[in-house]
Write a protein that holds these residues in place. Sequence first.
Motif, mmCIF file in Angstrom:
data_model
loop_
_atom_site.group_PDB
_atom_site.id
_atom_site.type_symbol
_atom_site.label_atom_id
_atom_site.label_comp_id
_atom_site.label_asym_id
_atom_site.label_seq_id
_atom_site.Cartn_x
_atom_site.Cartn_y
_atom_site.Cartn_z
ATOM 1 N N ALA A 170 0.870 -1.179 0.000
ATOM 2 C CA ALA A 170 0.000 0.000 0.000
ATOM 3 C C ALA A 170 0.902 1.223 0.000
ATOM 4 O O ALA A 170 1.972 1.212 0.611
ATOM 5 C CB ALA A 170 -0.928 0.010 1.203
ATOM 6 N N ALA A 171 0.483 2.273 -0.707
ATOM 7 C CA ALA A 171 1.317 3.475 -0.802
ATOM 8 C C ALA A 171 0.445 4.720 -0.712
ATOM 9 O O ALA A 171 -0.716 4.726 -1.147
ATOM 10 C CB ALA A 171 2.093 3.482 -2.115
ATOM 11 N N THR A 172 1.023 5.775 -0.146
ATOM 12 C CA THR A 172 0.334 7.065 -0.074
ATOM 13 C C THR A 172 1.297 8.170 -0.459
ATOM 14 O O THR A 172 2.513 8.066 -0.257
ATOM 15 C CB THR A 172 -0.202 7.336 1.354
ATOM 16 O OG1 THR A 172 0.897 7.327 2.274
ATOM 17 C CG2 THR A 172 -1.231 6.305 1.767
ATOM 18 N N VAL A 173 0.727 9.230 -1.027
ATOM 19 C CA VAL A 173 1.480 10.443 -1.342
ATOM 20 C C VAL A 173 0.775 11.597 -0.659
ATOM 21 O O VAL A 173 -0.394 11.895 -0.969
ATOM 22 C CB VAL A 173 1.558 10.680 -2.874
ATOM 23 C CG1 VAL A 173 2.209 12.034 -3.163
ATOM 24 C CG2 VAL A 173 2.334 9.558 -3.549
ATOM 25 N N ASP A 174 1.462 12.229 0.294
ATOM 26 C CA ASP A 174 0.867 13.315 1.090
ATOM 27 C C ASP A 174 -0.472 12.885 1.689
ATOM 28 O O ASP A 174 -1.450 13.641 1.710
ATOM 29 C CB ASP A 174 0.674 14.569 0.220
ATOM 30 C CG ASP A 174 1.987 15.164 -0.232
ATOM 31 O OD1 ASP A 174 3.010 14.910 0.426
ATOM 32 O OD2 ASP A 174 2.003 15.864 -1.269
ATOM 33 N N GLY A 175 -0.510 11.635 2.150
ATOM 34 C CA GLY A 175 -1.711 11.131 2.799
ATOM 35 C C GLY A 175 -2.761 10.568 1.870
ATOM 36 O O GLY A 175 -3.725 9.929 2.318
ATOM 37 N N GLU A 177 -4.083 7.922 -0.913
ATOM 38 C CA GLU A 177 -3.766 6.559 -1.324
ATOM 39 C C GLU A 177 -3.475 6.494 -2.822
ATOM 40 O O GLU A 177 -4.184 7.099 -3.631
ATOM 41 C CB GLU A 177 -4.930 5.626 -0.987
ATOM 42 C CG GLU A 177 -4.631 4.162 -1.289
ATOM 43 C CD GLU A 177 -5.778 3.257 -0.885
ATOM 44 O OE1 GLU A 177 -5.743 2.066 -1.251
ATOM 45 O OE2 GLU A 177 -6.717 3.750 -0.207
ATOM 46 N N VAL A 178 -2.428 5.761 -3.179
ATOM 47 C CA VAL A 178 -2.080 5.526 -4.585
ATOM 48 C C VAL A 178 -2.703 4.195 -4.982
ATOM 49 O O VAL A 178 -2.168 3.120 -4.682
ATOM 50 C CB VAL A 178 -0.551 5.501 -4.786
ATOM 51 C CG1 VAL A 178 -0.216 5.337 -6.275
ATOM 52 C CG2 VAL A 178 0.094 6.771 -4.227
ATOM 53 N N GLU A 179 -3.844 4.254 -5.658
ATOM 54 C CA GLU A 179 -4.620 3.046 -5.931
ATOM 55 C C GLU A 179 -3.849 2.031 -6.767
ATOM 56 O O GLU A 179 -3.905 0.829 -6.522
ATOM 57 C CB GLU A 179 -5.931 3.416 -6.630
ATOM 58 C CG GLU A 179 -6.876 4.232 -5.759
ATOM 59 C CD GLU A 179 -8.179 4.525 -6.468
ATOM 60 O OE1 GLU A 179 -8.338 4.043 -7.619
ATOM 61 O OE2 GLU A 179 -9.022 5.231 -5.893
ATOM 62 N N GLU A 180 -3.127 2.531 -7.804
ATOM 63 C CA GLU A 180 -2.434 1.596 -8.695
ATOM 64 C C GLU A 180 -1.262 0.891 -8.015
ATOM 65 O O GLU A 180 -0.705 -0.080 -8.564
ATOM 66 C CB GLU A 180 -1.939 2.308 -9.954
ATOM 67 C CG GLU A 180 -0.946 3.426 -9.714
ATOM 68 C CD GLU A 180 -1.610 4.783 -9.599
ATOM 69 O OE1 GLU A 180 -0.960 5.793 -9.957
ATOM 70 O OE2 GLU A 180 -2.793 4.837 -9.169
ATOM 71 N N ALA A 220 5.894 6.096 -12.369
ATOM 72 C CA ALA A 220 4.795 6.056 -13.328
ATOM 73 C C ALA A 220 3.511 6.442 -12.619
ATOM 74 O O ALA A 220 3.459 6.528 -11.387
ATOM 75 C CB ALA A 220 4.670 4.666 -13.957
ATOM 76 N N GLY A 221 2.481 6.679 -13.404
ATOM 77 C CA GLY A 221 1.172 6.960 -12.843
ATOM 78 C C GLY A 221 0.943 8.421 -12.514
ATOM 79 O O GLY A 221 1.733 9.308 -12.866
#
Length: 471
Positions: A170-175, A177-180, A220-221
């Motif tokens: 699971a990943a987040t950017v500035d809180g 969620e990065v779905e891909e 990417a993304g």
Amino acid sequence: MKSTVEQLSPTRVKINVEVPFDELKPNFDRAYRKIAQQVRIPGFRPGKAPARVLESRIGREPVLDEVVNEAIPVKYLEAVRAGEVRTLGQPDFEVTKLEDREVLEFTAEVDVRPEIALPDFAGLSVTVDEVEVTDEEVEQELESVRTRFGTLKGVDRPAQDGDFLSIDLAATVDGEEVEEAATTGLSYEIGSGQLVDGIDEAVVGASAGETRTFTTKLVAGKYVGRDADVKVTVNSVKERELPEADDDFAQLASEFDTIEEFTANLREQLARMKKVQQGVQARDKILDALLESVEVPLPEKVVEAEVSSRRHDAVHDLDHSEEALAKLLETQGTSIEEFNSELQTESEKAVRTQLLLDAIAEAEKITVDDAELTERIVYQAQRYGVSPDEYVRRAQESGQLTAIFADVRRGKALASVVRRATVTTASGAEVDLDELFGREDSAEAETPETPETPVPTGATEETPAENPAEK
């Protein structure tokens, strides 16, 4: 019709065309019929209004526009054939004179194939690597085969390099969620480099059920180039057990009875592979030597088209976002300026290479038969994982069948040069490349692929653009 060809540069000409209106009568007839179908005039059925009635209703100008737009591409092609002009890409049209009922004059500027002075191919000489197979390489190959026959076994210990994990990500950017980037039950081999940077360092030492976090740049993304906080949970840890390198394994993995025979065969395979690599190296070095020794003028528009095509491919997976491309390049330690410079250099080399090989093919009168074309189509279809029929259909839809034919012809042209060049190893031994390229007088000679360079978008003869009068 009169036409003249004016040489603007070694790679560009201007074709001047003069067409008397008498020659345009068929064009006027078609224009009147077409317009009559589109215009409703009381008292006349659709398409039946006479020319004079149409002109009185809509004026002469729309008729002239229709005639000019239809006539210019046709007359241009007539002028090209009459002047034996070897055009490349789309022409730039300009109507220079239009006197109604008298004359139509226009010009067409277009890139052309440059004249290329070819050297004596027998004078080319290159040096390639020796074909040497070391004990270490044989051992590595044997280890690779053992790995393919290995089995995975669960272990109750912290993960280490080379282990296989089942992980959740699971990943987040500035809180956010990065779905891909979210996944569960993903199988991952530590050290394979198949996932994001930083994951190996995070999971080494982790046990089943443990969660680790780390930060990485996304490549990417939506968030390309941004730092992401990644959480990885280790579900299980497995190690690979390899079979013993003995006679039983040799019988399992091959047709040989003993490990000595199997190992000897691996050595022979490696030698054959290195022989092929030696041939490829010779081909590439001879091509580079040709490019250095032969002056190939570059058609400006063709290079621009090639740059545009390569740039399109580069940003295709980034939603054609230049900003996303710049961020991605930053993660790779380069800049957009460096990317553009490299793109220009590669595009110029691609165009120069193909123009040179086309010139050689023409000078050598090289042809491509149906069997050779079919062989390339089957090979390409296998590469892309589709049937040959599907590959041909896609090639037809994208207009690439001609490019495939040209690529095979270029490969044969380069092979003809390699056969005549002198190829030696560092020790001075002459290399016989007949195994790869075949003998020149042999009907079974192979047609090696040309180097991996995309076909320049504009490096083929094209049909003129529609509506040239609007250009």
